[in-house]
Scaffold this motif. Structure first.
Motif, PDB file in Angstrom:
ATOM      1  N   PHE A 219      -6.286  -4.369  -6.615  1.00  0.00           N
ATOM      2  CA  PHE A 219      -5.752  -3.122  -6.062  1.00  0.00           C
ATOM      3  C   PHE A 219      -6.825  -2.388  -5.262  1.00  0.00           C
ATOM      4  O   PHE A 219      -6.570  -1.873  -4.168  1.00  0.00           O
ATOM      5  CB  PHE A 219      -5.248  -2.213  -7.179  1.00  0.00           C
ATOM      6  CG  PHE A 219      -3.833  -2.465  -7.612  1.00  0.00           C
ATOM      7  CD1 PHE A 219      -2.763  -1.915  -6.910  1.00  0.00           C
ATOM      8  CD2 PHE A 219      -3.559  -3.230  -8.728  1.00  0.00           C
ATOM      9  CE1 PHE A 219      -1.456  -2.132  -7.307  1.00  0.00           C
ATOM     10  CE2 PHE A 219      -2.251  -3.459  -9.142  1.00  0.00           C
ATOM     11  CZ  PHE A 219      -1.189  -2.909  -8.427  1.00  0.00           C
ATOM     12  N   GLY A 220      -8.028  -2.311  -5.817  1.00  0.00           N
ATOM     13  CA  GLY A 220      -9.103  -1.580  -5.160  1.00  0.00           C
ATOM     14  C   GLY A 220      -9.518  -2.195  -3.843  1.00  0.00           C
ATOM     15  O   GLY A 220      -9.757  -1.487  -2.862  1.00  0.00           O
TER      16      GLY A 220
ATOM     17  N   PHE B 105      -6.399   4.504  -7.221  1.00  0.00           N
ATOM     18  CA  PHE B 105      -5.285   4.281  -6.287  1.00  0.00           C
ATOM     19  C   PHE B 105      -3.954   4.122  -7.014  1.00  0.00           C
ATOM     20  O   PHE B 105      -2.946   4.721  -6.629  1.00  0.00           O
ATOM     21  CB  PHE B 105      -5.579   3.045  -5.448  1.00  0.00           C
ATOM     22  CG  PHE B 105      -4.449   2.592  -4.564  1.00  0.00           C
ATOM     23  CD1 PHE B 105      -3.930   3.418  -3.577  1.00  0.00           C
ATOM     24  CD2 PHE B 105      -3.912   1.313  -4.710  1.00  0.00           C
ATOM     25  CE1 PHE B 105      -2.892   2.986  -2.758  1.00  0.00           C
ATOM     26  CE2 PHE B 105      -2.875   0.882  -3.892  1.00  0.00           C
ATOM     27  CZ  PHE B 105      -2.365   1.719  -2.918  1.00  0.00           C
ATOM     28  N   ALA B 106      -3.948   3.329  -8.082  1.00  0.00           N
ATOM     29  CA  ALA B 106      -2.663   2.991  -8.705  1.00  0.00           C
ATOM     30  C   ALA B 106      -2.719   2.905 -10.222  1.00  0.00           C
ATOM     31  O   ALA B 106      -1.787   2.406 -10.844  1.00  0.00           O
ATOM     32  CB  ALA B 106      -2.169   1.651  -8.150  1.00  0.00           C
TER      33      ALA B 106
ATOM     34  N   LEU C 238       0.802  -1.215   0.000  1.00  0.00           N
ATOM     35  CA  LEU C 238       0.000   0.000   0.000  1.00  0.00           C
ATOM     36  C   LEU C 238       0.844   1.279   0.000  1.00  0.00           C
ATOM     37  O   LEU C 238       0.340   2.345  -0.336  1.00  0.00           O
ATOM     38  CB  LEU C 238      -0.934   0.021   1.210  1.00  0.00           C
ATOM     39  CG  LEU C 238      -2.048  -1.030   1.221  1.00  0.00           C
ATOM     40  CD1 LEU C 238      -2.859  -0.918   2.508  1.00  0.00           C
ATOM     41  CD2 LEU C 238      -2.960  -0.879   0.005  1.00  0.00           C
TER      42      LEU C 238
ATOM     43  N   LYS D 115      -7.948   0.559   3.916  1.00  0.00           N
ATOM     44  CA  LYS D 115      -7.567   1.759   4.678  1.00  0.00           C
ATOM     45  C   LYS D 115      -8.754   2.294   5.485  1.00  0.00           C
ATOM     46  O   LYS D 115      -8.572   3.054   6.423  1.00  0.00           O
ATOM     47  CB  LYS D 115      -7.059   2.850   3.740  1.00  0.00           C
ATOM     48  CG  LYS D 115      -5.742   2.516   3.057  1.00  0.00           C
ATOM     49  CD  LYS D 115      -5.355   3.620   2.086  1.00  0.00           C
ATOM     50  CE  LYS D 115      -4.077   3.309   1.350  1.00  0.00           C
ATOM     51  NZ  LYS D 115      -3.752   4.350   0.347  1.00  0.00           N
TER      52      LYS D 115
ATOM     53  N   THR E 121      -5.257   8.334 -11.103  1.00  0.00           N
ATOM     54  CA  THR E 121      -4.492   8.920  -9.997  1.00  0.00           C
ATOM     55  C   THR E 121      -4.459  10.445 -10.016  1.00  0.00           C
ATOM     56  O   THR E 121      -4.167  11.071  -8.999  1.00  0.00           O
ATOM     57  CB  THR E 121      -3.044   8.394  -9.994  1.00  0.00           C
ATOM     58  OG1 THR E 121      -2.448   8.640 -11.276  1.00  0.00           O
ATOM     59  CG2 THR E 121      -3.019   6.891  -9.715  1.00  0.00           C
TER      60      THR E 121
ATOM     61  N   SER F 236     -14.725  -1.568  -6.643  1.00  0.00           N
ATOM     62  CA  SER F 236     -13.324  -1.942  -6.453  1.00  0.00           C
ATOM     63  C   SER F 236     -12.498  -1.669  -7.704  1.00  0.00           C
ATOM     64  O   SER F 236     -11.334  -1.263  -7.622  1.00  0.00           O
ATOM     65  CB  SER F 236     -13.220  -3.420  -6.081  1.00  0.00           C
ATOM     66  OG  SER F 236     -11.919  -3.747  -5.645  1.00  0.00           O
TER      67      SER F 236
ATOM     68  N   LYS G 128       2.319   1.253  -3.745  1.00  0.00           N
ATOM     69  CA  LYS G 128       1.226   0.995  -4.689  1.00  0.00           C
ATOM     70  C   LYS G 128       1.617  -0.027  -5.759  1.00  0.00           C
ATOM     71  O   LYS G 128       1.410   0.184  -6.960  1.00  0.00           O
ATOM     72  CB  LYS G 128       0.762   2.298  -5.347  1.00  0.00           C
ATOM     73  CG  LYS G 128       0.291   3.354  -4.360  1.00  0.00           C
ATOM     74  CD  LYS G 128      -0.229   4.600  -5.065  1.00  0.00           C
ATOM     75  CE  LYS G 128      -0.717   5.625  -4.077  1.00  0.00           C
ATOM     76  NZ  LYS G 128      -1.283   6.834  -4.732  1.00  0.00           N
TER      77      LYS G 128
ATOM     78  N   ASP H 245      -6.815  -1.367  -1.327  1.00  0.00           N
ATOM     79  CA  ASP H 245      -6.843   0.034  -0.918  1.00  0.00           C
ATOM     80  C   ASP H 245      -8.041   0.324  -0.011  1.00  0.00           C
ATOM     81  O   ASP H 245      -7.956   1.166   0.894  1.00  0.00           O
ATOM     82  CB  ASP H 245      -6.903   0.933  -2.162  1.00  0.00           C
ATOM     83  CG  ASP H 245      -6.787   2.402  -1.818  1.00  0.00           C
ATOM     84  OD1 ASP H 245      -5.846   2.765  -1.081  1.00  0.00           O
ATOM     85  OD2 ASP H 245      -7.618   3.193  -2.286  1.00  0.00           O
TER      86      ASP H 245
ATOM     87  N   GLN I 104     -11.881   2.019  -7.516  1.00  0.00           N
ATOM     88  CA  GLN I 104     -10.982   2.280  -6.383  1.00  0.00           C
ATOM     89  C   GLN I 104      -9.546   1.942  -6.772  1.00  0.00           C
ATOM     90  O   GLN I 104      -8.610   2.690  -6.470  1.00  0.00           O
ATOM     91  CB  GLN I 104     -11.408   1.434  -5.181  1.00  0.00           C
ATOM     92  CG  GLN I 104     -10.645   1.730  -3.905  1.00  0.00           C
ATOM     93  CD  GLN I 104     -11.265   2.829  -3.062  1.00  0.00           C
ATOM     94  OE1 GLN I 104     -12.468   3.070  -3.131  1.00  0.00           O
ATOM     95  NE2 GLN I 104     -10.462   3.511  -2.266  1.00  0.00           N
ATOM     96  N   GLY I 105      -9.373   0.827  -7.459  1.00  0.00           N
ATOM     97  CA  GLY I 105      -8.040   0.410  -7.873  1.00  0.00           C
ATOM     98  C   GLY I 105      -7.412   1.347  -8.880  1.00  0.00           C
ATOM     99  O   GLY I 105      -6.227   1.704  -8.774  1.00  0.00           O
TER     100      GLY I 105
END
Length: 309
Positions: free
Chosen positions: A296-297, A146-147, A39, A303, A151, A139, A42, A300, A142-143
């Motif tokens: 990834f999502g 996140f990465a 995390l 968190k 972004t 998700s 990433k 993340d 979200q992924g």
């Protein structure tokens, strides 16, 4: 007092270190994919990626055992015994409590009404608080935020164009399922027009040919005017949907994913032209994490668990 501060500091450092590496999972109707995610930087630790088939018509114990086996495999490849686990899974599902509500979906019928979070935690011998579920469409976005392709955005919408239409909104660091597939559109619903089904059915109806994949139709574009027109119309339809239903949400950008998005060169220019003709614009990015976006999502999304606060 000084010793107490030292011990507290050690505890905080330990928590942060333990939460640096987590497990991301993507559960579908016939598979589970897992991997360890860092995390902090990433990244997906490639050596820990694992994918297994799952019989979604199996009994409860067999399904849970299959999921746990895949998760254990990723942990073992990363030389870990335990880690927090984020899981992307399709709905209907009580994501907060971890209870499956899938019924009449031709998958995971045995899990209906079952607290799979508790069962999975017991199987893995961890606390249920270490597991978080997230909607699969959310998700994906979200992924990418996140990465991946999103972004640079803080507020965005995601669409997955495939057999059906998936959608999600992202705001304040959190993605949620938008359920736009059933939005009233052209006398029907959005999914009637923004899906692989529409492309295949429309092409076959207009051409008189029988082709069973969007990819095969896309390969005909250079020589087949019907295929060209179908993708042009699809792009314009997407533009109309964006103008009517997404722009009012004031997103900073749109992330397009799903298998049809891979053919964006065949339709996206028509989408952007329609928006331009209506004096509108929206940055559109193509998802770049592929099927691993949900992993990834899900990672993340951890968190937001209490243990990360």
């Amino acid at each position: 007092m000084a010793q107490a501060v030292i011990e507290l500091t050690k505890k905080i450092i330990s928590i942060l270190m333990n939460n640096t590496i987590v497990v991301g999972c993507d559960i579908g109707g016939s598979h589970i994919s897992t991997a360890l995610i860092n995390l902090v930087d990433k990244t997906l630790i490639e050596s820990t990626f694992n994918r297994q088939t799952v019989n979604s018509h199996d009994a409860i114990s067999a399904i849970i055992s299959s999921w746990a086996s895949c998760i254990r495999s990723s942990l073992a490849k990363g030389d870990l015994q335990k880690a927090a686990i984020g899981i992307a899974i399709p709905g209907p599902f009580n994501y907060e409590e971890g209870i499956s509500l899938m019924k009449g979906q031709n998958k995971y019928e045995a899990l209906y009404g079952v607290n799979v979070k508790q069962l999975l935690a017991k199987e893995l011998e961890i606390e249920s608080a270490s597991i978080k579920f997230i909607n699969d469409a959310a998700s994906f976005l979200q992924g990418e935020m996140f990465a991946g392709a999103g972004t640079t955005f803080k507020k965005a919408v995601g669409l997955t164009l495939g057999t059906g239409l998936g959608s999600a909104f992202f705001l304040n660091g959190h993605a949620i399922d938008a359920n736009l597939w059933s939005t009233p559109f052209r006398g029907g619903i959005a999914e009637d027009y923004l899906s692989g089904r529409w492309i295949k059915n429309t092409y076959c109806s207009r051409s008189g040919n029988t082709i069973d994949s969007v990819k095969a139709i896309g390969e005909l574009v250079s020589t087949d005017t019907v295929a060209t027109d179908v993708f042009r119309e699809f792009g314009e339809t997407l533009g109309e949907f964006i103008f009517d239903h997404l722009l009012p949400k004031n997103p900073e950008g749109l992330i397009l994913g799903g298998n049809i998005a891979k053919a964006h060169a065949l339709f996206l220019a028509h989408t952007q032209q329609l928006l331009h003709d209506r004096s509108a614009a929206l940055p559109i990015a193509i998802a770049d994490l592929g099927e691993r976006a949900a992993i990834f999502g899900a990672a993340d999304a951890l968190k937001q668990c209490p243990q990360f606060s």
